[in-house]
Design a protein around this motif. Structure first.
Motif, PDB file in Angstrom:
ATOM      1  N   ARG A 136     -10.366 -34.648 -51.374  1.00 15.26           N
ATOM      2  CA  ARG A 136      -9.879 -34.028 -50.147  1.00 15.26           C
ATOM      3  C   ARG A 136     -11.035 -33.788 -49.178  1.00 15.26           C
ATOM      4  O   ARG A 136     -12.150 -33.445 -49.584  1.00 15.26           O
TER       5      ARG A 136
ATOM      6  N   GLY B 204       2.772 -26.802 -45.480  1.00 17.34           N
ATOM      7  CA  GLY B 204       2.729 -26.356 -46.863  1.00 17.34           C
ATOM      8  C   GLY B 204       4.131 -26.278 -47.455  1.00 17.34           C
ATOM      9  O   GLY B 204       5.030 -25.681 -46.860  1.00 17.34           O
TER      10      GLY B 204
ATOM     11  N   GLU C  96       3.342 -34.488 -42.981  1.00 15.65           N
ATOM     12  CA  GLU C  96       2.712 -34.532 -44.297  1.00 15.65           C
ATOM     13  C   GLU C  96       2.956 -33.206 -45.001  1.00 15.65           C
ATOM     14  O   GLU C  96       2.506 -32.151 -44.532  1.00 15.65           O
TER      15      GLU C  96
ATOM     16  N   ILE D  20       2.299 -30.700 -47.916  1.00 16.84           N
ATOM     17  CA  ILE D  20       1.226 -30.390 -48.865  1.00 16.84           C
ATOM     18  C   ILE D  20       1.860 -29.614 -50.022  1.00 16.84           C
ATOM     19  O   ILE D  20       2.302 -28.476 -49.858  1.00 16.84           O
ATOM     20  N   HIS D  21       1.894 -30.223 -51.188  1.00 19.23           N
ATOM     21  CA  HIS D  21       2.712 -29.707 -52.285  1.00 19.23           C
ATOM     22  C   HIS D  21       2.069 -28.551 -53.061  1.00 19.23           C
ATOM     23  O   HIS D  21       2.722 -27.982 -53.934  1.00 19.23           O
ATOM     24  N   ASP D  22       0.824 -28.229 -52.728  1.00 17.48           N
ATOM     25  CA  ASP D  22       0.178 -27.099 -53.408  1.00 17.48           C
ATOM     26  C   ASP D  22      -0.379 -26.111 -52.385  1.00 17.48           C
ATOM     27  O   ASP D  22      -1.435 -25.526 -52.585  1.00 17.48           O
ATOM     28  N   ALA D  23       0.363 -25.909 -51.289  1.00 16.38           N
ATOM     29  CA  ALA D  23      -0.132 -25.044 -50.219  1.00 16.38           C
ATOM     30  C   ALA D  23       0.959 -24.136 -49.692  1.00 16.38           C
ATOM     31  O   ALA D  23       2.153 -24.446 -49.762  1.00 16.38           O
TER      32      ALA D  23
ATOM     33  N   GLU E 232      -6.240 -23.393 -46.793  1.00 11.81           N
ATOM     34  CA  GLU E 232      -5.970 -23.905 -48.129  1.00 11.81           C
ATOM     35  C   GLU E 232      -6.406 -25.370 -48.194  1.00 11.81           C
ATOM     36  O   GLU E 232      -6.259 -26.120 -47.216  1.00 11.81           O
TER      37      GLU E 232
ATOM     38  N   GLY F  77      -5.518 -28.324 -49.293  1.00 17.01           N
ATOM     39  CA  GLY F  77      -4.657 -29.429 -48.880  1.00 17.01           C
ATOM     40  C   GLY F  77      -4.373 -29.436 -47.393  1.00 17.01           C
ATOM     41  O   GLY F  77      -4.249 -30.504 -46.775  1.00 17.01           O
TER      42      GLY F  77
ATOM     43  N   ASP G 215      -7.601 -30.614 -45.558  1.00 12.45           N
ATOM     44  CA  ASP G 215      -7.707 -32.068 -45.712  1.00 12.45           C
ATOM     45  C   ASP G 215      -6.788 -32.787 -44.719  1.00 12.45           C
ATOM     46  O   ASP G 215      -7.212 -33.711 -44.003  1.00 12.45           O
ATOM     47  N   ALA G 216      -5.537 -32.375 -44.647  1.00  7.29           N
ATOM     48  CA  ALA G 216      -4.574 -33.047 -43.770  1.00  7.29           C
ATOM     49  C   ALA G 216      -4.936 -32.884 -42.302  1.00  7.29           C
ATOM     50  O   ALA G 216      -4.814 -33.830 -41.505  1.00  7.29           O
TER      51      ALA G 216
END
Length: 326
Positions: A9, A271, A295, A297-300, A306, A308, A311-312
């Protein structure tokens, strides 16, 4: 492919300082703080903070490559270094949209990338709806359309089912007889002539958001949510906007504007476990605006910091530097 290690990331760009700051008078009452950082000859971008009433943080500069972007940012009316502090008069969405245009014109910018998360996404979309020809691209996070259902979810009943411990602290600031309308009950206290009562209410209002902003929950409460000056502006201005439906013409006004924005490049980081601005708003926007890139973010949760989400957003600003319609 299955079994491959995902790429690392992206992190925030290194910390930078503003190379120019200014106090810009935007009305007889209000003066706003404006700063510029990055490359004076780079791609122009404006970063719009959350809240409303949240004020700037130095990390906002770090979502942009400082070699490629000329980054403008401002403390919106009534918060941060803008004056007068926590002022509600002449403080509406359309006042803020006009301020953004004043900044663009003052600094000789034809069009720019507009970046914002949470309330910053609301303001970004409102600005784009009024001035689409000035928007080279949108980079958004935690979509907030300021519909009544979204306000009810967070401030009345919804997120309370996920964070009942934090919600109990929020509820305790209001007598049981008034808990059928937390928004109105808080408004009465946040606009009180008694400063101590205003600050007590502001602490409780702001702490509820601070304890739910991260997927880590109450343990990740940001330190500024304990600062009286910050929470007074944050709580008063947020509540003022929410009591007034964001000053939009109708409950779904922002969503109704989406078809007019479809030629603007747009990337959204959302998120999956965002409690403050749940994913449904981003999903609804995507249905009206198929060209935008969403996009998940599956862990946010909601926080822009956070991993993810960082990063995005960093990938999105890099993409805009390469591809936005300048």
């Amino acid at each position: 492919m299955y079994g491959q290690t995902p790429p690392p990331r992206r992190d925030l760009y290194p910390a930078i300082e503003a190379y120019a700051t200014e106090m810009l008078k935007v009305s007889d009452l209000h003066t706003i703080y404006v700063e510029q950082s990055g490359n004076p000859n780079g791609c122009p971008a404006v970063a719009l903070h959350g809240g409303p009433g949240g004020g700037l943080s130095p990390e906002m500069r770090r979502f942009f490559d400082p070699k490629r972007f000329r980054i403008l940012a401002m403390d919106q009316r009534g918060c941060g270094r803008s004056t007068p502090h926590a002022e509600l008069r002449e403080n509406t969405t359309w006042d803020l949209v006009a301020d953004i245009e004043r900044v663009r014109e003052k600094f000789g910018i034809d069009k720019w990338v507009v970046f914002g998360g949470s309330w910053g996404s609301t303001l970004s979309l409102a600005y784009a709806a009024k001035h689409p020809e000035r928007v080279a691209g949108l980079v958004l996070r935690g979509i907030f359309l300021l519909r009544k259902s979204e306000i009810d979810w967070f401030y009345q009943d919804g997120a309370s089912h996920v964070y009942p411990d934090a919600f109990e602290r929020y509820a305790q600031a209001i007598p049981p007889s008034e808990r059928g309308d937390y928004l109105g009950a808080y408004h009465k206290r946040l606009t009180s002539s008694d400063w101590a009562e205003r600050v007590r209410a502001a602490r409780a209002w702001a702490r509820w958001e601070g304890e739910t902003i991260s997927i880590a929950g109450p343990s990740a409460l940001p330190s500024r949510f304990n600062e009286d000056r910050f929470v007074e502006a944050f709580a008063r201005i947020e509540n003022h906007y929410f009591m007034n439906g964001g000053f939009f013409e109708s409950d779904g006004w922002l969503l109704e504007q989406a078809p007019r924005l479809r030629n603007i490049p747009c990337r959204i980081a959302q998120g999956r476990y965002d409690m403050c601005t749940p994913m449904k708003s981003a999903w609804d926007l995507k249905q009206r605006w198929p060209e935008l890139e969403l996009e998940v973010i599956h862990d946010a949760g909601h926080s822009s910091l956070e991993p993810g989400i960082v990063d995005a957003l960093v990938r999105a600003t890099d993409w805009m530097a390469d591809r936005a319609n300048w």
